[in-house]
Design a protein around this motif. Structure first.
Motif, PDB file in Angstrom:
ATOM      1  N   ASP A 192       6.837  11.510  -2.922  1.00 43.21           N
ATOM      2  CA  ASP A 192       5.473  10.962  -2.794  1.00 43.21           C
ATOM      3  C   ASP A 192       4.717  10.944  -4.223  1.00 43.21           C
ATOM      4  O   ASP A 192       4.112  11.972  -4.355  1.00 43.21           O
ATOM      5  N   GLU A 229       4.955  15.339  -1.371  1.00 44.53           N
ATOM      6  CA  GLU A 229       4.259  15.048  -2.887  1.00 44.53           C
ATOM      7  C   GLU A 229       4.748  15.904  -3.869  1.00 44.53           C
ATOM      8  O   GLU A 229       4.650  16.883  -3.743  1.00 44.53           O
ATOM      9  N   GLU A 252      -4.235  15.519  -1.289  1.00 43.63           N
ATOM     10  CA  GLU A 252      -5.353  15.829  -0.240  1.00 43.63           C
ATOM     11  C   GLU A 252      -5.522  17.463   0.025  1.00 43.63           C
ATOM     12  O   GLU A 252      -6.442  17.950   0.589  1.00 43.63           O
ATOM     13  N   TYR A 287      -0.353  14.828   2.719  1.00 42.04           N
ATOM     14  CA  TYR A 287      -1.066  13.398   3.104  1.00 42.04           C
ATOM     15  C   TYR A 287       0.041  12.392   2.714  1.00 42.04           C
ATOM     16  O   TYR A 287       0.016  12.237   1.657  1.00 42.04           O
ATOM     17  N   HIS A 288       0.408  11.424   3.470  1.00 39.39           N
ATOM     18  CA  HIS A 288       1.279  10.472   3.326  1.00 39.39           C
ATOM     19  C   HIS A 288       1.054   9.075   3.941  1.00 39.39           C
ATOM     20  O   HIS A 288       1.549   8.082   3.560  1.00 39.39           O
ATOM     21  N   GLY A 289      -0.090   8.962   4.589  1.00 39.57           N
ATOM     22  CA  GLY A 289      -0.790   7.750   4.738  1.00 39.57           C
ATOM     23  C   GLY A 289      -1.070   7.511   6.316  1.00 39.57           C
ATOM     24  O   GLY A 289      -1.158   8.714   7.072  1.00 39.57           O
ATOM     25  N   LYS A 332      -1.403   3.158  -5.118  1.00 35.49           N
ATOM     26  CA  LYS A 332      -2.672   3.477  -5.872  1.00 35.49           C
ATOM     27  C   LYS A 332      -2.826   3.070  -7.315  1.00 35.49           C
ATOM     28  O   LYS A 332      -3.285   2.031  -7.565  1.00 35.49           O
ATOM     29  N   SER A 351       0.885  -1.134   0.112  1.00 33.69           N
ATOM     30  CA  SER A 351       0.016   0.205  -0.113  1.00 33.69           C
ATOM     31  C   SER A 351       0.814   1.178   0.020  1.00 33.69           C
ATOM     32  O   SER A 351       2.095   1.199   0.171  1.00 33.69           O
ATOM     33  N   GLY A 352       0.176   2.487  -0.154  1.00 31.18           N
ATOM     34  CA  GLY A 352       1.013   3.800   0.038  1.00 31.18           C
ATOM     35  C   GLY A 352       1.528   3.990   1.284  1.00 31.18           C
ATOM     36  O   GLY A 352       2.813   4.268   1.348  1.00 31.18           O
ATOM     37  N   SER A 353       0.779   3.753   2.404  1.00 32.05           N
ATOM     38  CA  SER A 353       1.215   3.911   3.761  1.00 32.05           C
ATOM     39  C   SER A 353       2.403   3.140   3.836  1.00 32.05           C
ATOM     40  O   SER A 353       3.528   3.492   4.511  1.00 32.05           O
ATOM     41  N   ILE A 399       2.406   8.789  -4.861  1.00 34.22           N
ATOM     42  CA  ILE A 399       1.373   7.552  -4.637  1.00 34.22           C
ATOM     43  C   ILE A 399       0.177   8.214  -5.124  1.00 34.22           C
ATOM     44  O   ILE A 399      -0.617   7.236  -5.926  1.00 34.22           O
ATOM     45  N   GLN A 400      -0.220   9.532  -5.382  1.00 38.42           N
ATOM     46  CA  GLN A 400      -1.414   9.827  -6.041  1.00 38.42           C
ATOM     47  C   GLN A 400      -1.108  10.471  -7.340  1.00 38.42           C
ATOM     48  O   GLN A 400      -2.098  10.395  -8.345  1.00 38.42           O
TER      49      GLN A 400
HETATM   50  N1  PMP Z   1       0.513   9.556  -0.005  1.00 41.21           N
HETATM   51  C1  PMP Z   1      -0.219  10.087  -1.022  1.00 41.21           C
HETATM   52  C2  PMP Z   1      -0.037  11.394  -1.563  1.00 41.21           C
HETATM   53  C3  PMP Z   1      -1.832   9.459  -0.783  1.00 41.21           C
HETATM   54  O1  PMP Z   1      -2.682  10.193  -1.483  1.00 41.21           O
HETATM   55  C4  PMP Z   1      -2.107   8.513  -0.104  1.00 41.21           C
HETATM   56  C5  PMP Z   1      -3.753   7.812  -0.185  1.00 41.21           C
HETATM   57  N2  PMP Z   1      -4.602   8.564  -0.222  1.00 41.21           N
HETATM   58  C6  PMP Z   1      -0.950   7.665   0.659  1.00 41.21           C
HETATM   59  C7  PMP Z   1       0.327   8.337   0.595  1.00 41.21           C
HETATM   60  C8  PMP Z   1      -1.249   6.479   1.413  1.00 41.21           C
HETATM   61  O2  PMP Z   1      -1.778   5.489   0.738  1.00 41.21           O
HETATM   62  P1  PMP Z   1      -2.671   4.414   1.124  1.00 41.21           P
HETATM   63  O3  PMP Z   1      -4.042   4.732   1.379  1.00 41.21           O
HETATM   64  O4  PMP Z   1      -2.398   3.254   0.139  1.00 41.21           O
HETATM   65  O5  PMP Z   1      -2.040   3.841   2.420  1.00 41.21           O
END
Ligand code: PMP
Length: 394
Positions: A219, A186, A191, A135-137, A248, A107-109, A221-222
Motif C-alpha cells: 500500500d 503499507e 496513520e 490503515y487501508h481505507g 492520494k 480512490s485509495g479504498s 497510497i500515502q
Molecule cells: N491506504 C493508506 C495507507 C491511506 O493513508 C489511505 C488514506 N488515508 C487509504 C489507504 C485510503 O485511501 P482513500 O481515503 O482515498 O480511500
C-alpha cells in the motif's frame, strides 16, 4: 441567509470530531488562502495529496486541455481514452518488471478493494494478512484489513479470514501460510504515526510470501508518488511486490487511484464467466490527465531526491523539550509529543498563526508534517518558527 460555516455545520455530514472550520478560498503552491485574505502554510498537503503543491500550473493546464475534449464518456475499460492509456504506460515505466498492468480506479479504498479481490481470484486462497495499526481505507474490505480494532468494532461482521501481525516483527511472518491469498502492508505506515520497518524486514516478508504462495500487496497510497525520497517507497528496500496500490498524491489534487500488477496476475480479473472489478468513473479522463502531468513533474524535477534533506532541516530546527522524537521517511514525518492534550492547543495556535498541521488517526499525540515536496528552505524556516512559537505560547 446562513453563512458557509453554518451550512457546513447544518448540512454537511461530518467525519471529524474537531473540524478545522477554516474556509478556504484559494490554494496555490504550499499556501492556502481564506476569504479574509489570511495565508496558511500547508504542512500536510491535504493528507499526502498535494505532493507537487496546490494547483501546479502543469496539472491545471492538463485538466483544462482535457476538459475541452471530453469528460466521462463510457465506463472504465471500454473506449480507448488517451489520458488513461498514457498514464498506464507512464506508471508502468516507474515500476520494476513484471509490473506493467494498471487498473485505474477512483480512490485509495477502491484500489485496496481491487487488489484484495485480485489476490483472492489469482491464488484461489481465502485468507488475508495485514498489520496492526495499519490503515487501508474505509470500505468494508479495506476496513477489514485495517489494523485498528477501535476503528472496526462497530462494523462487524467484516471479512472473515483476516489476521494481523506486528509491523516490522520478523517472527510474526510465520502467520503467512498456504491459505494466505495476500499480505497487504503499507511500505511506510502512515496513520500509525510514520513507522518504518527497514530493508531486512521487507526482504524477509517478500521471501515468506513467495514460499507460501501468497501475493505481496504494498500500500503506497500515502508513501508513494515521491513522498519518501524515492518515487515509490519500496524502491528503498530492493524488493519487487506482486501488487502496488496508489492514490492520494497520484492525481495532483484530483481523485484517482490504481492497483498495479503484472499482466499474468491481472488477466484473471477478466476471465469469464465472472468479471473481477467494475468501476464507472475509474481513471476519469480529467483525473488521468492530471495524474500524468503530476507524474511528469515529479520525475522531471526529481522532487523526491530533495525530500530527505528537507526533512533533515525540519529535524534540525524543531528542537524543544516537549518534542520527544521525530520519525520520518523523506517528507513523511511525525513529531511526537507526550499527549493529545499538549499537541491540540499547539495545533490550534499554529493554525491561528498560519501553519496547518494535524495528528494521525492512530496516534493523536504526534504532529503530522508532510508538506508539498516543493517547499523551500525559507518556507521550512518560517513554518518551524511558527511551530516553535506555538509550543512556547500554547
Ligand atoms: N491506504 C493508506 C495507507 C491511506 O493513508 C489511505 C488514506 N488515508 C487509504 C489507504 C485510503 O485511501 P482513500 O481515503 O482515498 O480511500
Amino acid at each position: 441567509m446562513l453563512s458557509n460555516r453554518q451550512l457546513f455545520q447544518q448540512h454537511l455530514a461530518q467525519t471529524s470530531e474537531f473540524p478545522l472550520m477554516t474556509e478556504v478560498e484559494k490554494a496555490e503552491g504550499i499556501y492556502l488562502y481564506t476569504p479574509e485574505g489570511k495565508r496558511i502554510i500547508d504542512l500536510i498537503s491535504g493528507i499526502g495529496v498535494s505532493n507537487i503543491g496546490h494547483r501546479h500550473p502543469k496539472v491545471v493546464a492538463a485538466i483544462k486541455a482535457q476538459v475541452d475534449k471530453y469528460l466521462h464518456v463510457m465506463v472504465y475499460g471500454e473506449f480507448v481514452e488517451s489520458p488513461q492509456v498514457k498514464l498506464a504506460k507512464a506508471l508502468s515505466d516507474t515500476l520494476p518488471a513484471p509490473l506493467d498492468n494498471i487498473f485505474l480506479v477512483n480512490s485509495g479504498s477502491e484500489a485496496v478493494e481491487g487488489a484484495l479481490k485480485l489476490a483472492k481470484r489469482f491464488t484461489g486462497k481465502p485468507n488475508l494478512v495485514s498489520c496492526f495499526s495499519s490503515y487501508h481505507g474505509s470500505s468494508h474490505g479495506a476496513l477489514s484489513v485495517t489494523g485498528d480494532e477501535g476503528f472496526k468494532q462497530k462494523f462487524r461482521p467484516l471479512l472473515p479470514g483476516v489476521r494481523h501481525i506486528t509491523f516490522g516483527h520478523i517472527p510474526d511472518l510465520n502467520v503467512i501460510d498456504e491459505y494466505t491469498a495476500a499480505v497487504i502492508i503499507e511500505t511506510v505506515q502512515g496513520e500509525a504515526g510514520v513507522k518504518s520497518a527497514g530493508r531486512e524486514y521487507f526482504k524477509a516478508l517478500r521471501q515468506r510470501c513467495t514460499e507460501a504462495g501468497a501475493l505481496l500487496i504494498l500500500d503506497e497510497i500515502q508513501c508513494g508518488f515521491g513522498r519518501t525520497g524515492s518515487f515509490w517507497a519500496f524502491e528503498q528496500y530492493d524488493i519487487v511486490p506482486d501488487i502496488v496500490v496508489a492514490a492520494k498524491g497520484m492525481g495532483g489534487g484530483m481523485p484517482i487511484g490504481a492497483f498495479m500488477s503484472s499482466k499474468k496476475v491481472m488477466h484473471v480479473l477478466t476471465d469469464n464467466p465472472v468479471l473481477g472489478h467494475i468501476t464507472t468513473f475509474g481513471g476519469h479522463p480529467v483525473s488521468a490527465a492530471a495524474s500524468l502531468a503530476t507524474l511528469e513533474v515529479i520525475q522531471e524535477q526529481k522532487l523526491f531526491a530533495q525530500a530527505e534533506n528537507k526533512a533533515m532541516l525540519f529535524k534540525k530546527l524543531l528542537k524543544h523539550p516537549f518534542i520527544r522524537e521525530i520519525r520520518n521517511n523523506g517528507l513523511m514525518m511525525a513529531v511526537q509529543f507526550e499527549s493529545f492534550d499538549i499537541l491540540k492547543p499547539i495545533l490550534d495556535l499554529c493554525l491561528e498563526r498560519g501553519v496547518l498541521s494535524d495528528w494521525f488517526l492512530f496516534n493523536n499525540s504526534a504532529m503530522r508534517i508532510a508538506p508539498p515536496l516543493t517547499i523551500d528552505t525559507r518556507e521550512i524556516g518560517e513554518a518551524c518558527d511558527i511551530i516553535l512559537g506555538a509550543i512556547k505560547d500554547a
